[in-house]
Scaffold this motif. Structure first.
Motif, PDB file in Angstrom:
ATOM      1  N   ALA A   2      62.649  60.230  45.319  1.00  0.00           N
ATOM      2  CA  ALA A   2      62.802  58.817  44.977  1.00  0.00           C
ATOM      3  C   ALA A   2      64.256  58.460  44.743  1.00  0.00           C
ATOM      4  O   ALA A   2      65.050  59.298  44.323  1.00  0.00           O
ATOM      5  N   GLN A  54      62.684  53.217  46.031  1.00  0.00           N
ATOM      6  CA  GLN A  54      62.072  53.755  47.240  1.00  0.00           C
ATOM      7  C   GLN A  54      61.538  55.159  46.959  1.00  0.00           C
ATOM      8  O   GLN A  54      62.231  55.970  46.346  1.00  0.00           O
ATOM      9  N   TYR A  55      60.323  55.412  47.433  1.00  0.00           N
ATOM     10  CA  TYR A  55      59.673  56.707  47.244  1.00  0.00           C
ATOM     11  C   TYR A  55      59.239  57.251  48.588  1.00  0.00           C
ATOM     12  O   TYR A  55      58.759  56.503  49.439  1.00  0.00           O
ATOM     13  N   LYS A  75      56.421  51.346  44.058  1.00  0.00           N
ATOM     14  CA  LYS A  75      57.507  51.007  44.976  1.00  0.00           C
ATOM     15  C   LYS A  75      57.832  49.519  44.857  1.00  0.00           C
ATOM     16  O   LYS A  75      56.946  48.684  44.712  1.00  0.00           O
ATOM     17  N   ASN A  76      59.133  49.208  44.898  1.00  0.00           N
ATOM     18  CA  ASN A  76      59.585  47.825  44.974  1.00  0.00           C
ATOM     19  C   ASN A  76      60.901  47.795  45.746  1.00  0.00           C
ATOM     20  O   ASN A  76      61.323  48.803  46.292  1.00  0.00           O
TER      21      ASN A  76
END
Length: 100
Positions: free
Chosen positions: A32, A17-18, A12-13
């Motif tokens: 995601a 988004q997950y 994740k960054n």
């Protein structure tokens, strides 16, 4: 948060988004959205390495700090690129996993 399926890892960054959901019976669903051009390309390349029906060793560290490990079968794998209103592309994908 990170997700490892076999030798494929997603992290994740700000641009990726997950959401990981666990279900009764040992199933895991992962949705995601990847928005950055470079992250989008890398994520799509990783998805091509995965195959529905294949059993893989997985490790998932959720945002809540829970770790999930074990042998899981990939029973759903789909993705698509969507064009946003600003003309940029976004990669949206789903992965379904079943405990073995």
């Amino acid at each position: 948060m990170f997700i490892r399926i076999g030798d494929v890892e997603f992290a994740k960054n700000d641009q990726a988004q997950y959401v990981v959901t666990t279900y009764a019976g040992g199933s895991i669903g992962m949705r995601a959205r990847v928005q950055s051009g470079e992250d989008l390309k890398q994520s799509e390349e990783k998805l091509y390495k995965l195959r529905e029906g294949r059993t893989q060793e997985i490790e998932i560290l959720t945002a809540e700090g829970t770790t999930i490990k074990g042998q899981y079968k990939i029973n759903e794998l789909n993705w698509k690129k969507e064009k946003k209103d600003d003309g940029q592309y976004e990669l949206v994908f789903n992965i379904g996993l079943q405990k073995q």
